[in-house]
Motif scaffolding. Structure first.
Motif, PDB file in Angstrom:
ATOM      1  N   THR A 205       6.725 -37.250 -55.349  1.00  0.00           N
ATOM      2  CA  THR A 205       6.001 -36.260 -54.563  1.00  0.00           C
ATOM      3  C   THR A 205       6.484 -36.262 -53.118  1.00  0.00           C
ATOM      4  OG1 THR A 205       4.233 -37.743 -53.853  1.00  0.00           O
ATOM      5  CG2 THR A 205       3.938 -36.660 -55.992  1.00  0.00           C
ATOM      6  N   ILE A 206       6.413 -35.076 -52.511  1.00  0.00           N
ATOM      7  CA  ILE A 206       6.728 -34.951 -51.085  1.00  0.00           C
ATOM      8  C   ILE A 206       5.480 -34.342 -50.444  1.00  0.00           C
ATOM      9  CG2 ILE A 206       8.415 -34.149 -49.397  1.00  0.00           C
ATOM     10  CD1 ILE A 206      10.417 -33.749 -51.655  1.00  0.00           C
ATOM     11  N   PRO A 207       4.528 -35.192 -50.047  1.00  0.00           N
ATOM     12  CA  PRO A 207       3.229 -34.688 -49.580  1.00  0.00           C
ATOM     13  C   PRO A 207       3.355 -33.733 -48.391  1.00  0.00           C
ATOM     14  CG  PRO A 207       3.119 -37.051 -49.995  1.00  0.00           C
ATOM     15  CD  PRO A 207       4.565 -36.654 -50.101  1.00  0.00           C
ATOM     16  N   SER A 208       4.307 -33.985 -47.473  1.00  0.00           N
ATOM     17  CA  SER A 208       4.394 -33.127 -46.278  1.00  0.00           C
ATOM     18  C   SER A 208       4.817 -31.715 -46.638  1.00  0.00           C
ATOM     19  CB  SER A 208       5.387 -33.726 -45.285  1.00  0.00           C
ATOM     20  OG  SER A 208       6.663 -33.827 -45.912  1.00  0.00           O
ATOM     21  N   GLU A 209       5.422 -31.536 -47.828  1.00  0.00           N
ATOM     22  CA  GLU A 209       5.884 -30.196 -48.206  1.00  0.00           C
ATOM     23  C   GLU A 209       5.147 -29.660 -49.425  1.00  0.00           C
ATOM     24  OE1 GLU A 209      10.304 -30.565 -46.338  1.00  0.00           O
ATOM     25  OE2 GLU A 209       9.292 -32.156 -47.407  1.00  0.00           O
ATOM     26  N   ASP A 210       4.063 -30.336 -49.797  1.00  0.00           N
ATOM     27  CA  ASP A 210       3.196 -29.883 -50.893  1.00  0.00           C
ATOM     28  C   ASP A 210       3.958 -29.659 -52.196  1.00  0.00           C
ATOM     29  OD1 ASP A 210       1.147 -29.897 -49.058  1.00  0.00           O
ATOM     30  OD2 ASP A 210       1.345 -27.765 -48.574  1.00  0.00           O
ATOM     31  N   LEU A 211       4.949 -30.489 -52.447  1.00  0.00           N
ATOM     32  CA  LEU A 211       5.684 -30.278 -53.691  1.00  0.00           C
ATOM     33  C   LEU A 211       5.875 -31.571 -54.463  1.00  0.00           C
ATOM     34  CD1 LEU A 211       9.057 -30.948 -53.656  1.00  0.00           C
ATOM     35  CD2 LEU A 211       8.900 -29.227 -51.883  1.00  0.00           C
ATOM     36  N   ALA A 212       6.044 -31.418 -55.758  1.00  0.00           N
ATOM     37  CA  ALA A 212       6.188 -32.585 -56.621  1.00  0.00           C
ATOM     38  C   ALA A 212       7.188 -32.318 -57.740  1.00  0.00           C
ATOM     39  CB  ALA A 212       4.827 -32.952 -57.222  1.00  0.00           C
ATOM     40  N   PHE A 213       8.077 -33.285 -57.929  1.00  0.00           N
ATOM     41  CA  PHE A 213       8.955 -33.280 -59.107  1.00  0.00           C
ATOM     42  C   PHE A 213       8.175 -34.051 -60.172  1.00  0.00           C
ATOM     43  CE2 PHE A 213      11.965 -32.514 -55.732  1.00  0.00           C
ATOM     44  CZ  PHE A 213      13.006 -31.785 -56.309  1.00  0.00           C
ATOM     45  N   ILE A 214       7.779 -33.380 -61.245  1.00  0.00           N
ATOM     46  CA  ILE A 214       6.850 -34.024 -62.182  1.00  0.00           C
ATOM     47  C   ILE A 214       7.506 -34.430 -63.508  1.00  0.00           C
ATOM     48  CG2 ILE A 214       4.770 -33.025 -61.166  1.00  0.00           C
ATOM     49  CD1 ILE A 214       4.765 -30.926 -63.382  1.00  0.00           C
ATOM     50  N   GLY A 215       8.845 -34.369 -63.580  1.00  0.00           N
ATOM     51  CA  GLY A 215       9.521 -34.770 -64.821  1.00  0.00           C
ATOM     52  C   GLY A 215       8.916 -34.026 -66.010  1.00  0.00           C
ATOM     53  N   ASP A 216       8.849 -34.707 -67.145  1.00  0.00           N
ATOM     54  CA  ASP A 216       8.390 -34.023 -68.361  1.00  0.00           C
ATOM     55  C   ASP A 216       6.870 -33.943 -68.496  1.00  0.00           C
ATOM     56  OD1 ASP A 216      10.952 -33.487 -68.955  1.00  0.00           O
ATOM     57  OD2 ASP A 216      11.046 -34.647 -70.818  1.00  0.00           O
ATOM     58  N   ILE A 217       6.154 -34.262 -67.425  1.00  0.00           N
ATOM     59  CA  ILE A 217       4.719 -33.923 -67.426  1.00  0.00           C
ATOM     60  C   ILE A 217       4.655 -32.395 -67.317  1.00  0.00           C
ATOM     61  CG2 ILE A 217       2.583 -34.125 -66.060  1.00  0.00           C
ATOM     62  CD1 ILE A 217       3.466 -37.035 -65.468  1.00  0.00           C
ATOM     63  N   GLY A 218       5.772 -31.792 -66.899  1.00  0.00           N
ATOM     64  CA  GLY A 218       5.855 -30.335 -66.826  1.00  0.00           C
ATOM     65  C   GLY A 218       6.888 -29.754 -67.779  1.00  0.00           C
ATOM     66  N   PHE A 219       6.431 -28.893 -68.677  1.00  0.00           N
ATOM     67  CA  PHE A 219       7.305 -28.030 -69.494  1.00  0.00           C
ATOM     68  C   PHE A 219       6.798 -26.626 -69.196  1.00  0.00           C
ATOM     69  CE2 PHE A 219       8.083 -31.885 -71.790  1.00  0.00           C
ATOM     70  CZ  PHE A 219       9.236 -31.718 -72.540  1.00  0.00           C
ATOM     71  N   PHE A 220       7.606 -25.807 -68.518  1.00  0.00           N
ATOM     72  CA  PHE A 220       7.140 -24.469 -68.142  1.00  0.00           C
ATOM     73  C   PHE A 220       7.899 -23.415 -68.959  1.00  0.00           C
ATOM     74  CE2 PHE A 220       6.115 -26.140 -63.565  1.00  0.00           C
ATOM     75  CZ  PHE A 220       5.040 -26.857 -64.078  1.00  0.00           C
ATOM     76  N   HIS A 221       7.157 -22.387 -69.383  1.00  0.00           N
ATOM     77  CA  HIS A 221       7.710 -21.256 -70.149  1.00  0.00           C
ATOM     78  C   HIS A 221       8.292 -21.703 -71.492  1.00  0.00           C
ATOM     79  CE1 HIS A 221       7.841 -18.249 -66.646  1.00  0.00           C
ATOM     80  NE2 HIS A 221       7.100 -19.284 -66.293  1.00  0.00           N
ATOM     81  N   GLN A 222       7.778 -22.760 -72.045  1.00  0.00           N
ATOM     82  CA  GLN A 222       8.215 -23.249 -73.363  1.00  0.00           C
ATOM     83  C   GLN A 222       7.191 -24.270 -73.855  1.00  0.00           C
ATOM     84  OE1 GLN A 222      11.610 -26.192 -72.856  1.00  0.00           O
ATOM     85  NE2 GLN A 222      11.451 -25.294 -70.825  1.00  0.00           N
ATOM     86  N   LEU A 223       7.227 -24.582 -75.141  1.00  0.00           N
ATOM     87  CA  LEU A 223       6.319 -25.602 -75.663  1.00  0.00           C
ATOM     88  C   LEU A 223       6.771 -26.969 -75.172  1.00  0.00           C
ATOM     89  CD1 LEU A 223       5.652 -24.703 -79.420  1.00  0.00           C
ATOM     90  CD2 LEU A 223       4.443 -23.919 -77.378  1.00  0.00           C
ATOM     91  N   PRO A 224       5.816 -27.876 -74.903  1.00  0.00           N
ATOM     92  CA  PRO A 224       6.201 -29.242 -74.517  1.00  0.00           C
ATOM     93  C   PRO A 224       6.672 -30.034 -75.722  1.00  0.00           C
ATOM     94  CG  PRO A 224       3.827 -29.102 -74.753  1.00  0.00           C
ATOM     95  CD  PRO A 224       4.356 -27.704 -74.962  1.00  0.00           C
ATOM     96  N   PHE A 225       7.247 -31.200 -75.463  1.00  0.00           N
ATOM     97  CA  PHE A 225       7.628 -32.142 -76.518  1.00  0.00           C
ATOM     98  C   PHE A 225       6.593 -33.267 -76.478  1.00  0.00           C
ATOM     99  CE2 PHE A 225      10.035 -36.092 -77.590  1.00  0.00           C
ATOM    100  CZ  PHE A 225      10.321 -35.792 -78.912  1.00  0.00           C
ATOM    101  N   MET A 226       5.841 -33.426 -77.593  1.00  0.00           N
ATOM    102  CA  MET A 226       4.664 -34.306 -77.536  1.00  0.00           C
ATOM    103  C   MET A 226       4.745 -35.564 -78.400  1.00  0.00           C
ATOM    104  SD  MET A 226       1.695 -31.368 -77.388  1.00  0.00           S
ATOM    105  CE  MET A 226       0.364 -32.542 -77.166  1.00  0.00           C
ATOM    106  N   ALA A 227       5.940 -35.856 -78.939  1.00  0.00           N
ATOM    107  CA  ALA A 227       6.028 -36.965 -79.904  1.00  0.00           C
ATOM    108  C   ALA A 227       5.633 -38.329 -79.324  1.00  0.00           C
ATOM    109  CB  ALA A 227       7.442 -37.033 -80.480  1.00  0.00           C
ATOM    110  N   ASP A 228       5.823 -38.538 -78.034  1.00  0.00           N
ATOM    111  CA  ASP A 228       5.548 -39.868 -77.459  1.00  0.00           C
ATOM    112  C   ASP A 228       4.383 -39.849 -76.466  1.00  0.00           C
ATOM    113  OD1 ASP A 228       7.814 -40.885 -78.777  1.00  0.00           O
ATOM    114  OD2 ASP A 228       9.122 -40.184 -77.159  1.00  0.00           O
TER     115      ASP A 228
END
Ligand SMILES: [Zn+2]
Length: 324
Positions: A205-228
């Motif tokens: 996370t970069i709190p001063s810029e209100d942004l976060a790289f969330i890895g595979d906690i985020g799957f956008f515009h597609q189904l997530p992969f939930m096996a694990d």
């Protein structure tokens, strides 16, 4: 991009997007050797790379882009979690750089070593799998299935090509909970989120810029992969992120997004949980759940993709094991 920075050469593996001065998302292209997304974060004196794709070839383009954009080699290379498409490119970064992951993820990454050695000495199973997909594409007419097949073929072709020179580079520094990196341009936090999409997921996370790289906690515009995953923890983590101060989210898969994309992902997990809960209580099977029509956009996203089946099975297992 600022005038004093040279534009890096175009990569066939990803598209670069400047999120804010000195912070870049590398969004993977559909038919490439990247698979997951990555990030380049310039702290001022030092640079952090967030995830390194699935192949050294794609990661090499990321390394070159990062050096063009920041004018310096990466000091830290973060791996968000243990899945191959987020760290198999580690080897291209300078030996002096430090690869970091959560302790839990590192343990799982270690398990890939034997698997990759086996694939190197006998790739015939992978070659066969790839050939099956190529054959299937020749006769397939459904556009959605063709799209999924093409992407998978490109993935496995790239992987097989990289296999002879693939040297898995495991994390050299492990952490629990959180690390903070201070720089003259920004401060960055690396947070171990526990088991969400996979055990030991970390976000940057970069709190001063209100942004976060969330890895595979985020799957956008597609189904997530939930096996694990832990579906319950995933839903609560998405709520936490939605209610945080962050407004820009860079997912592990799909385009850069916002709170709306987190909501959509949460909605999918909740729909799947409801379908599987109902199926279990009426003694129905995985096939029964798969025969249900999902609402849009999930219906379109699941078309031609094996993910709905993978996720349904994972949800069955999760709910059966947590029922009592
Ligand atoms: Zn993953």
């Amino acid at each position: 991009m600022p005038d004093n920075i040279k534009t890096p050469p175009e990569s066939m593996h990803f598209t670069l997007q400047e999120i804010t001065a000195g912070v870049f998302a590398a969004i993977s292209k559909a038919e490439s050797g990247a698979m997951g997304n990555a990030g380049i974060i310039d702290l001022g004196e030092r640079v952090i790379i967030f995830d390194t794709f699935e192949t050294p070839t794609a990661a090499e383009d990321l390394r070159i882009a990062s050096e063009y954009l920041t004018g310096k080699p990466a000091t830290w290379v973060v791996n968000s979690h243990s899945h191959s498409d987020h760290w198999f490119g580690n080897q291209v970064f300078l030996q002096g750089s430090i690869v970091i992951s959560s302790q839990t993820a590192a343990k799982l990454m270690n398990e890939y070593i034997g698997e990759v050695e086996e694939e190197k000495s006998d790739p015939s199973e992978l070659v066969e799998f790839l050939q099956d997909q190529i054959n299937q594409l020749e006769t397939e007419t459904d556009q959605n299935i063709r799209r999924v097949l093409k992407s998978s073929i490109a993935r496995w072709e790239s992987y097989l090509k990289s296999l002879p020179n693939l040297k898995l580079r495991l994390p050299e520094q492990l952490f629990n909970k959180k690390i903070v990196f201070h720089g003259s341009e920004r401060c960055v936090e690396l947070i171990d989120m526990g088991t969400v999409h996979s055990p030991g997921d970390c976000i940057l996370t970069i709190p001063s810029e209100d942004l976060a790289f969330i890895g595979d906690i985020g799957f956008f515009h597609q189904l997530p992969f939930m096996a694990d995953c832990d579906p319950q923890k995933w839903v609560s983590t998405l709520s936490e992120l939605k209610n945080s101060n962050f407004v820009v989210f860079i997912p592990g898969h799909g385009p850069v997004g916002n709170v709306k994309d987190l909501e959509t992902l949460e909605e999918y997990i909740l729909i799947l949980r409801k379908l599987v809960t109902d199926a279990i209580s009426s003694g129905e099977s995985v096939e029964y759940v798969l025969s249900n029509q999902l609402p849009e956009p999930f219906r379109t996203w699941s078309n031609g993709s094996p993910r709905m089946e993978v996720n349904t099975k994972a949800m069955f297992e999760y709910l059966t094991n947590t029922e009592d």
